[in-house]
Write an enzyme that holds these catalytic residues in place. Structure first.
Site, PDB file in Angstrom:
ATOM      1  N   SER A 179      -6.122  -9.186   6.999  1.00 17.51           N
ATOM      2  CA  SER A 179      -5.554  -9.518   8.304  1.00 17.51           C
ATOM      3  C   SER A 179      -4.859 -10.880   8.353  1.00 17.51           C
ATOM      4  O   SER A 179      -4.866 -11.565   9.377  1.00 17.51           O
ATOM      5  CB  SER A 179      -6.617  -9.406   9.411  1.00 17.51           C
ATOM      6  OG  SER A 179      -7.104  -8.078   9.489  1.00 17.51           O
ATOM      7  N   GLU A 188     -11.005 -10.339  -0.889  1.00 18.59           N
ATOM      8  CA  GLU A 188     -10.626  -9.553   0.277  1.00 18.59           C
ATOM      9  C   GLU A 188     -11.864  -8.904   0.881  1.00 18.59           C
ATOM     10  O   GLU A 188     -12.291  -7.832   0.435  1.00 18.59           O
ATOM     11  CB  GLU A 188      -9.635  -8.452  -0.126  1.00 18.59           C
ATOM     12  CG  GLU A 188      -8.349  -8.968  -0.716  1.00 18.59           C
ATOM     13  CD  GLU A 188      -7.222  -7.960  -0.535  1.00 18.59           C
ATOM     14  OE1 GLU A 188      -6.271  -8.308   0.172  1.00 18.59           O
ATOM     15  OE2 GLU A 188      -7.302  -6.836  -1.050  1.00 18.59           O
ATOM     16  N   HIS A 198      -8.489  -3.209  -6.094  1.00 18.73           N
ATOM     17  CA  HIS A 198      -8.412  -3.278  -4.625  1.00 18.73           C
ATOM     18  C   HIS A 198      -9.537  -2.427  -4.024  1.00 18.73           C
ATOM     19  O   HIS A 198      -9.888  -1.384  -4.565  1.00 18.73           O
ATOM     20  CB  HIS A 198      -7.044  -2.776  -4.146  1.00 18.73           C
ATOM     21  CG  HIS A 198      -6.815  -3.090  -2.701  1.00 18.73           C
ATOM     22  ND1 HIS A 198      -7.337  -2.324  -1.691  1.00 18.73           N
ATOM     23  CD2 HIS A 198      -6.159  -4.112  -2.100  1.00 18.73           C
ATOM     24  CE1 HIS A 198      -7.004  -2.865  -0.533  1.00 18.73           C
ATOM     25  NE2 HIS A 198      -6.293  -3.954  -0.750  1.00 18.73           N
ATOM     26  N   LYS A 246       0.863  -1.201   0.000  1.00 20.80           N
ATOM     27  CA  LYS A 246       0.000   0.000   0.000  1.00 20.80           C
ATOM     28  C   LYS A 246       0.897   1.248   0.000  1.00 20.80           C
ATOM     29  O   LYS A 246       1.996   1.190  -0.536  1.00 20.80           O
ATOM     30  CB  LYS A 246      -0.996  -0.039   1.165  1.00 20.80           C
ATOM     31  CG  LYS A 246      -1.727  -1.398   1.229  1.00 20.80           C
ATOM     32  CD  LYS A 246      -2.919  -1.415   2.129  1.00 20.80           C
ATOM     33  CE  LYS A 246      -3.567  -2.799   2.086  1.00 20.80           C
ATOM     34  NZ  LYS A 246      -4.796  -2.891   2.857  1.00 20.80           N
TER      35      LYS A 246
HETATM   36  P1  13P Z   1      -4.171  -6.332   5.708  1.00 15.31           P
HETATM   37  O1  13P Z   1      -3.374  -7.595   5.559  1.00 15.31           O
HETATM   38  O2  13P Z   1      -3.379  -5.195   6.292  1.00 15.31           O
HETATM   39  O3  13P Z   1      -5.479  -6.566   6.384  1.00 15.31           O
HETATM   40  O4  13P Z   1      -4.523  -5.848   4.199  1.00 15.31           O
HETATM   41  C1  13P Z   1      -5.054  -6.741   3.294  1.00 15.31           C
HETATM   42  C2  13P Z   1      -5.053  -6.110   1.957  1.00 15.31           C
HETATM   43  O5  13P Z   1      -5.808  -5.187   1.678  1.00 15.31           O
HETATM   44  C3  13P Z   1      -4.093  -6.622   0.960  1.00 15.31           C
HETATM   45  O6  13P Z   1      -4.353  -6.094  -0.298  1.00 15.31           O
END
Ligand code: 13P
Length: 248
Positions: A211, A165, A93, A11
């Site tokens: 997570s 996700e 995303h 990110k």
């Molecule tokens: P986290 O693993 O921080 O929850 O994020 C997941 C994500 O959005 C991966 O693209």
């Protein structure tokens, strides 16, 4: 058999120094290539990571625009990502959808442009907590994937990894249970079988994100239809190497 796939989505996190530490750790880990491992640093660091990361780890961009070039200040095209030597891009995303207005149509256009440029795509879908509580999880994710499927030919699916996700699990520490994730993955695979083909349903990797950490990856990864992970927060930490080594 579907090769297990572990993606790290940094990110908008990291610095030159912090990302060098992650790359050095991954290089020193000497991963054996039994899983696909792909890291997605912020665009400004992509070329440096590409130059320094060692095989078998590959590199992904986190987004790409659907036009090849032109007056689109601040955007990067899939053609440019391909030209820079980056093989993968994450598209759709939930943060792009909710914060930057990437509609289902825009995501589909981006996927189409990425494949035309020769990139491989991690295509993300997922429901909000409100949608899950209403009982419309499958409708939501199938509609999101359906918009993408519309612009694909059957052969294109070899270049697609689907990432499920759930929005309520992203960055919250509230990981989906193995049963919750498995149920959606199995339903997505059934949907692929009925709308695309049995062969595509059987060969397409469906990975889970939200997570994921070193403690829960073994359990999640043991589910029949979970073919890997898209890891956010934990991809910035040394534990990412443990996740990258998940044994199916
Ligand atoms: P986290 O693993 O921080 O929850 O994020 C997941 C994500 O959005 C991966 O693209």
């Amino acid at each position: 058999a579907r090769k297990f796939f572990v993606g790290g989505n940094f990110k908008m996190n990291g610095s030159q120094a912090a990302i060098k530490v992650i790359v050095d750790d991954l290089n020193n880990a000497q991963l054996d290539g039994s899983n696909d491992v792909v890291i997605a640093p912020p665009a400004i660091y992509l070329c440096k990571v590409l130059e320094t990361i060692k095989s078998p780890v590959e590199v992904a961009a986190q987004n790409a625009y659907f036009k090849n070039s032109g007056a689109f200040t601040g955007e990067i095209s899939s053609e440019q990502i391909k030209d820079a030597g980056i093989p993968w891009v994450i598209l759709g995303h939930s943060e792009r959808r909710s914060l930057f207005g990437d509609s289902e149509e825009v995501v589909a256009d981006k996927v189409k442009a990425a494949l035309a440029a020769g990139l491989k795509v991690i295509a993300c879908v997922g429901e909000t907590l409100e949608e899950r509580e209403k009982g419309i999880t499958n409708d939501v994710v199938q509609k999101q994937l359906g918009a993408i499927a519309k612009v694909l030919e059957e052969k294109d699916w070899a270049k697609i990894v689907v990432a499920y996700e759930p929005v309520w699990a992203i960055g919250t520490g509230k990981v989906a249970t193995k049963e919750q994730a498995q149920e959606v993955h199995a339903d997505l695979r059934k949907w692929l079988a009925s709308t695309v083909s049995a062969a595509v349903a059987d060969s397409t990797r469906i990975i889970y994100g939200g997570s994921v950490n070193a403690k829960n990856c073994g359990d999640l990864g043991s589910a029949a239809d979970i073919d890997g992970f898209l890891v956010g927060g934990a991809s910035l930490k040394p534990e990412f190497i443990e996740i990258a080594r998940t044994k199916k």
